[in-house]
Motif scaffolding. Sequence first.
Motif, PDB file in Angstrom:
ATOM      1  N   ASP A   1      18.204   6.000 -15.056  1.00  0.00           N
ATOM      2  CA  ASP A   1      17.253   6.870 -14.340  1.00  0.00           C
ATOM      3  C   ASP A   1      17.728   7.209 -12.927  1.00  0.00           C
ATOM      4  O   ASP A   1      16.941   7.146 -11.964  1.00  0.00           O
ATOM      5  N   LYS A   2      18.979   7.600 -12.834  1.00  0.00           N
ATOM      6  CA  LYS A   2      19.563   7.939 -11.526  1.00  0.00           C
ATOM      7  C   LYS A   2      18.862   9.113 -10.855  1.00  0.00           C
ATOM      8  O   LYS A   2      18.893   9.238  -9.639  1.00  0.00           O
ATOM      9  N   ASP A   3      18.278   9.983 -11.692  1.00  0.00           N
ATOM     10  CA  ASP A   3      17.646  11.188 -11.139  1.00  0.00           C
ATOM     11  C   ASP A   3      16.179  10.971 -10.778  1.00  0.00           C
ATOM     12  O   ASP A   3      15.498  11.894 -10.358  1.00  0.00           O
ATOM     13  N   LYS A   4      15.682   9.734 -10.924  1.00  0.00           N
ATOM     14  CA  LYS A   4      14.263   9.466 -10.597  1.00  0.00           C
ATOM     15  C   LYS A   4      14.146   8.845  -9.197  1.00  0.00           C
ATOM     16  O   LYS A   4      15.020   8.076  -8.787  1.00  0.00           O
ATOM     17  N   PRO A   5      13.049   9.152  -8.503  1.00  0.00           N
ATOM     18  CA  PRO A   5      12.881   8.584  -7.150  1.00  0.00           C
ATOM     19  C   PRO A   5      12.632   7.074  -7.184  1.00  0.00           C
ATOM     20  O   PRO A   5      12.164   6.547  -8.193  1.00  0.00           O
ATOM     21  N   ILE A   6      12.933   6.405  -6.094  1.00  0.00           N
ATOM     22  CA  ILE A   6      12.766   4.934  -6.045  1.00  0.00           C
ATOM     23  C   ILE A   6      11.509   4.549  -5.247  1.00  0.00           C
ATOM     24  O   ILE A   6      11.019   5.327  -4.423  1.00  0.00           O
ATOM     25  N   ASP A   7      11.030   3.328  -5.485  1.00  0.00           N
ATOM     26  CA  ASP A   7       9.863   2.819  -4.742  1.00  0.00           C
ATOM     27  C   ASP A   7      10.175   2.671  -3.249  1.00  0.00           C
ATOM     28  O   ASP A   7       9.295   2.848  -2.414  1.00  0.00           O
ATOM     29  N   GLY A   8      11.401   2.282  -2.938  1.00  0.00           N
ATOM     30  CA  GLY A   8      11.754   2.082  -1.533  1.00  0.00           C
ATOM     31  C   GLY A   8      10.868   1.047  -0.852  1.00  0.00           C
ATOM     32  O   GLY A   8      10.425   1.237   0.283  1.00  0.00           O
ATOM     33  N   ALA A   9      10.600  -0.059  -1.565  1.00  0.00           N
ATOM     34  CA  ALA A   9       9.765  -1.115  -0.975  1.00  0.00           C
ATOM     35  C   ALA A   9      10.467  -1.691   0.252  1.00  0.00           C
ATOM     36  O   ALA A   9       9.849  -1.922   1.293  1.00  0.00           O
TER      37      ALA A   9
ATOM     38  N   THR B   1       0.836  -1.210   0.000  1.00  0.00           N
ATOM     39  CA  THR B   1       0.000   0.000   0.000  1.00  0.00           C
ATOM     40  C   THR B   1       0.869   1.258   0.000  1.00  0.00           C
ATOM     41  O   THR B   1       0.601   2.202  -0.743  1.00  0.00           O
ATOM     42  N   GLN B   2       1.918   1.255   0.809  1.00  0.00           N
ATOM     43  CA  GLN B   2       2.815   2.427   0.807  1.00  0.00           C
ATOM     44  C   GLN B   2       3.422   2.644  -0.575  1.00  0.00           C
ATOM     45  O   GLN B   2       3.467   3.767  -1.089  1.00  0.00           O
ATOM     46  N   VAL B   3       3.894   1.550  -1.190  1.00  0.00           N
ATOM     47  CA  VAL B   3       4.530   1.653  -2.510  1.00  0.00           C
ATOM     48  C   VAL B   3       3.519   2.161  -3.551  1.00  0.00           C
ATOM     49  O   VAL B   3       3.876   2.943  -4.436  1.00  0.00           O
ATOM     50  N   SER B   4       2.251   1.761  -3.396  1.00  0.00           N
ATOM     51  CA  SER B   4       1.214   2.174  -4.357  1.00  0.00           C
ATOM     52  C   SER B   4       0.986   3.690  -4.392  1.00  0.00           C
ATOM     53  O   SER B   4       0.496   4.207  -5.384  1.00  0.00           O
ATOM     54  N   PHE B   5       1.317   4.383  -3.309  1.00  0.00           N
ATOM     55  CA  PHE B   5       1.188   5.848  -3.324  1.00  0.00           C
ATOM     56  C   PHE B   5       2.180   6.481  -4.302  1.00  0.00           C
ATOM     57  O   PHE B   5       2.026   7.621  -4.703  1.00  0.00           O
ATOM     58  N   GLY B   6       3.219   5.733  -4.671  1.00  0.00           N
ATOM     59  CA  GLY B   6       4.338   6.310  -5.419  1.00  0.00           C
ATOM     60  C   GLY B   6       5.431   6.641  -4.423  1.00  0.00           C
ATOM     61  O   GLY B   6       5.226   6.542  -3.206  1.00  0.00           O
TER      62      GLY B   6
END
Length: 337
Positions: free
Chosen positions: A141-149, A59-64
């Motif tokens: 894509d080093k400059d893009k945020p990660i999911d951090g699952a 659910t947390q990951v689904s927020f982006g």
Amino acid sequence: MKTSKIAFGLLAIFLFSGVAVYFKSCQTKTETSESQTPETALLPAPTFNADSAYYFVNTQVSFGPRVPNTKAHKACAAWLVSQLKGYGCEVTEQKFVATTYDGKKLDAVNIIGSVNPSAPKRIVLAAHWDSRSIADKDNHDKDKPIDGANDGASGVGILLEIARAIKTAQSKPNVGVDIILFDAEDTGEPDGYSGPATENVWWCLGSQYWAAHKHKDNYQAYYGILLDMVGAKGAMFPHEGMSMQYAPMIVRNIWDIASRLGYSSVFIDQDGGALTDDHAFVNEVGKIQMIDIVELRPNDPKTFGAYHHTHGDNMSIIDKNTLKAVGQTVLTALYQE
Ligand code: AHN
Ligand code: ZN
């Protein structure tokens, strides 16, 4: 005739009391040998449901990515607050502005959910809920945020399941529990950064803030446990170095509980490297003993898994067995006090 009756009576009393003394001594012996058994049994604790924890991670990951100053971050914060309230916690939202290594201002919030807030003896359970704004260790894509699952969401997922399990259980722990979800942990300089050196640590901004401004005046706790990267398949948890420096007894206690529950292949009896993680500031500034359960490579104890700070840190690496080992161990620890 009379004398022999008296003599018989005395003999009977004598024999009876002798037998009674003998039995009593047997009983005492049995009790002593039981209480001297080195491995006393664990007190019962509720079952930690890994399916439920997995759902909380997903659910947390689904927020982006939960990067401060984004919509996903705000929406996830509201969800975390409502989850904790739903499990009967008293919730404090500790808002603050964090300044990053490159001078950005972040609207951040530490979320604290207290179980049994009036209990004098308290245990802190913590994890960071933000995710990294860059994939600096990736090749793409080093400059893009990660999911951090794993890096973020796994620890929080376990803590939400612990809150749910206590709420649902008939028996409650004797201690109060403060679940602290730190914000702005993953804000540090990019890998290989070579800007001007400063005294400041640019990681762990939420725990640095909380350690200096606790959510209650004169707040103290018996001890704390930080969870960081606690959901990856095949994870191992050696004793993290700073935890051993500040709270070796707590480390031994938790690793002992894990081993009795059958998780000694996950909680390995080996020393790992020391990390500057949220527990560093809770120990050094907050003056509360806190250990870190964090995935470290046993043979290369200063490095994390290959997914770390890459786009590979997504739901595909999350394993319910790892969530279960960590969650059941921590939940059981609360019920031993
Ligand atoms: C360092 O890498 C110095 N500390 C680890 C803090 C961290 C980042 N935990 C998760 N992401
Ligand atoms: Zn990180």
